[in-house]
Design an enzyme around this catalytic site. Structure first.
Site, PDB file in Angstrom:
ATOM      1  NE  ARG A 187     -32.492  38.914 -10.004  1.00  0.00           N
ATOM      2  CZ  ARG A 187     -33.481  38.027  -9.860  1.00  0.00           C
ATOM      3  NH1 ARG A 187     -33.215  36.827  -9.377  1.00  0.00           N
ATOM      4  NH2 ARG A 187     -34.709  38.325 -10.161  1.00  0.00           N
ATOM      5  CE1 TYR A 222     -41.212  34.738 -10.473  1.00  0.00           C
ATOM      6  CE2 TYR A 222     -38.863  34.338 -10.663  1.00  0.00           C
ATOM      7  CZ  TYR A 222     -39.989  34.499  -9.890  1.00  0.00           C
ATOM      8  OH  TYR A 222     -39.882  34.422  -8.528  1.00  0.00           O
ATOM      9  CG  ASP A 253     -31.931  33.951 -11.224  1.00  0.00           C
ATOM     10  OD1 ASP A 253     -31.691  32.876 -11.809  1.00  0.00           O
ATOM     11  OD2 ASP A 253     -32.545  34.026 -10.139  1.00  0.00           O
ATOM     12  CG  HIS A 293     -35.276  32.496 -12.963  1.00  0.00           C
ATOM     13  ND1 HIS A 293     -35.319  33.840 -13.288  1.00  0.00           N
ATOM     14  CD2 HIS A 293     -35.377  32.443 -11.626  1.00  0.00           C
ATOM     15  CE1 HIS A 293     -35.454  34.550 -12.197  1.00  0.00           C
ATOM     16  NE2 HIS A 293     -35.490  33.742 -11.172  1.00  0.00           N
ATOM     17  CD  GLU A 297     -29.658  33.137  -8.927  1.00  0.00           C
ATOM     18  OE1 GLU A 297     -29.401  34.365  -8.851  1.00  0.00           O
ATOM     19  OE2 GLU A 297     -30.612  32.623  -8.341  1.00  0.00           O
ATOM     20  CD  GLU A 350     -33.372  30.396  -6.856  1.00  0.00           C
ATOM     21  OE1 GLU A 350     -32.637  31.393  -6.773  1.00  0.00           O
ATOM     22  OE2 GLU A 350     -34.531  30.453  -7.283  1.00  0.00           O
ATOM     23  NE  ARG A 396     -28.649  32.420  -5.927  1.00  0.00           N
ATOM     24  CZ  ARG A 396     -29.309  33.307  -5.190  1.00  0.00           C
ATOM     25  NH1 ARG A 396     -28.751  33.841  -4.132  1.00  0.00           N
ATOM     26  NH2 ARG A 396     -30.526  33.664  -5.513  1.00  0.00           N
ATOM     27  CD  GLU A 399     -31.875  36.669  -4.095  1.00  0.00           C
ATOM     28  OE1 GLU A 399     -31.703  35.500  -3.694  1.00  0.00           O
ATOM     29  OE2 GLU A 399     -32.579  36.948  -5.071  1.00  0.00           O
ATOM     30  CD1 TRP A 432     -40.671  26.842 -12.338  1.00  0.00           C
ATOM     31  CD2 TRP A 432     -39.518  28.759 -12.419  1.00  0.00           C
ATOM     32  NE1 TRP A 432     -41.450  27.840 -11.829  1.00  0.00           N
ATOM     33  CE2 TRP A 432     -40.783  29.024 -11.875  1.00  0.00           C
ATOM     34  CE3 TRP A 432     -38.622  29.823 -12.589  1.00  0.00           C
ATOM     35  CZ2 TRP A 432     -41.180  30.296 -11.485  1.00  0.00           C
ATOM     36  CZ3 TRP A 432     -39.001  31.095 -12.207  1.00  0.00           C
ATOM     37  CH2 TRP A 432     -40.270  31.331 -11.656  1.00  0.00           C
TER      38      TRP A 432
END
Ligand code: CS2
Ligand code: MG
Length: 412
Positions: free
Chosen positions: A147, A159, A220, A222, A246, A272, A293, A349, A412
């Site tokens: 990743r 982040y 990712d 987010h 992602e 996730e 995820r 992951e 987020w």
């Protein structure tokens, strides 16, 4: 096989973990992970105050019935706190059943469908040289899929970027070795989507030029984009052949993915922060994603995640279980057993826990040549050293949040 004891253990070796330990009248113990990053104590209370009293004297063999009782019987269904608590009970009961059968859990789930699980790690850097070093470091560790996250020019702190990324444990700043930062209040970070959208394709172009076309690369986002921005990013990344993009849009609006899908063939992974099969129902049925995820810890345990991935299999959608360090070694091991057994495994992951965490949770899973294997001990193969855990009491910790330049709180 009556349950005689149910203990909730909170420990904070490198970060906070919530673990349920069940003991049966025959002395068999089972462990379940209930860690909800930044909101750990809510699940502790849910378990201690509302679930543990219902478990004492129940038959540990009745896994599905216990799941249904906790889910349907509560009246208040779903949600991250409820589903993490149910997950812990479910994982612990599967651990007990597999130990009682004298088998590693994956054998009870149908046996191995592959030799090992392809894992991806997190490379990051504030600029390209730092990112390239981090990718090389991961390759040296054996990772065959990586990743990629980087800093964005003009943004101070984002982040997912370690300024001193290290894989070896205890020293250095590892951003998501402890994704929730310890402290009384959450840290604030910066965000600007237009700068991000301009910058990310240049990073992937540089990474492909440096590392070639073979290496599977993931990214990712987010949940930070609108549907049309996500479509734009997916399209601009197509030349770099991502394994997946992602969490491109926020979780609440599954229909956003229709628009993204219409514009790009970049594979999409999501979920996730979802916590049940029903959160995925529409996006699986409409084939709006390519990878699921969810983690076993946040999706009601082995029993429910298995139903979810079997549903996904009907649509050629594969697993990509969430495996940052806030999934404890118990949760990681449990989902490795599931991943080994199912046919539609995609990727796992795996970020690696630190030395203190590994001393608290003794593991028999292995990571060799880029592949994870849950090991062949009866059960899920993780033991909790309660004395060691006791050395690290809970510490308040939060995930960071981000604001735009004008002060608006962003997704987020
Ligand atoms: C990330 C995580 O691993 C991932 O894909 O999105 O670092 C995530 O932010 C944390 O697990 C949140 O608890
Ligand atoms: Mg993620």
């Amino acid at each position: 096989m009556r349950i005689t004891k149910a203990e909730v253990v909170v420990t904070s070796p490198d970060r906070n973990f919530t673990t349920l330990k069940l003991t049966t009248e025959d002395g068999i113990t089972g462990l379940g992970d209930a860690t909800l990053n930044g909101r750990e104590l809510a699940v502790v209370s849910y378990l201690r105050d509302h679930v543990v009293p219902m478990l004492i004297d129940r038959d540990a063999a009745r896994i599905e019935d216990t799941w249904q009782l906790l889910y349907r019987g509560a009246y208040w269904r779903r949600g991250p706190v409820t589903m993490a608590a149910i997950a812990a009970v479910d994982i612990a009961l599967w651990d007990i059943k597999a130990k009682a059968a004298g088998m590693p859990l994956y054998q009870l789930l149908g046996g191995a469908s592959r030799e090992g699980l392809m894992a991806y790690g997190h490379a990051s850097g504030k600029d390209l040289p730092e990112l390239f070093d981090s990718i090389r470091e991961h390759q040296e560790q054996g990772y065959r899929s990586i990743r990629v996250q980087t800093g964005v020019p003009g943004l101070k702190s984002i982040y997912g970027i370690a300024s001193n990324a290290r894989l070896d444990g205890d020293q250095g700043v590892r951003y998501d070795h402890e994704p929730a930062q310890r402290g009384a209040l959450p840290a604030q970070e910066d965000w600007d989507t237009r700068s991000y959208l301009r910058h990310v394709p240049t990073v992937f172009e540089a990474v492909r030029n440096e590392f070639g076309p073979e290496l599977p690369l993931l990214h990712d986002a987010h949940h930070r984009m609108t549907p049309i921005q996500a479509a734009q990013l997916g399209k601009s990344l197509e030349p770099y052949d991502l394994f997946w993009l992602e969490d491109c849009t926020p979780a609440e609006n599954p229909e956003a993915l229709r628009l993204v899908r219409q514009h790009t063939t970049t594979p999409l992974a999501i979920g996730e922060v979802f916590n049940s099969l029903w959160d995925y129902q529409q996006i699986i049925r409409e084939q709006l994603i390519d990878y699921v995820r969810s983690a076993v810890t946040h999706t009601g345990g082995i029993s429910h995640l298995r139903k979810l991935v079997e549903y996904a299999a009907q649509y050629q959608i594969r697993s990509g279980f969430h495996g940052p360090t806030d999934i404890s070694p118990v949760g990681m091991a449990a989902q490795m057993h599931l991943g080994l057994a199912i046919h539609n495994f995609g990727i796992q992951e795996y970020m690696q826990h630190g030395a203190r965490t590994n001393a608290v949770f003794q593991q028999s899973f292995t990571f060799e040549d880029g592949l994870l294997h849950p090991g062949d001990q009866p059960g899920i193969g993780v033991d909790l050293d309660v004395d060691e855990a006791g050395k690290y009491p809970y510490e308040q910790a939060y995930l960071p949040y981000n604001r735009l330049a004008d002060g608006t709180v962003h997704d987020w």
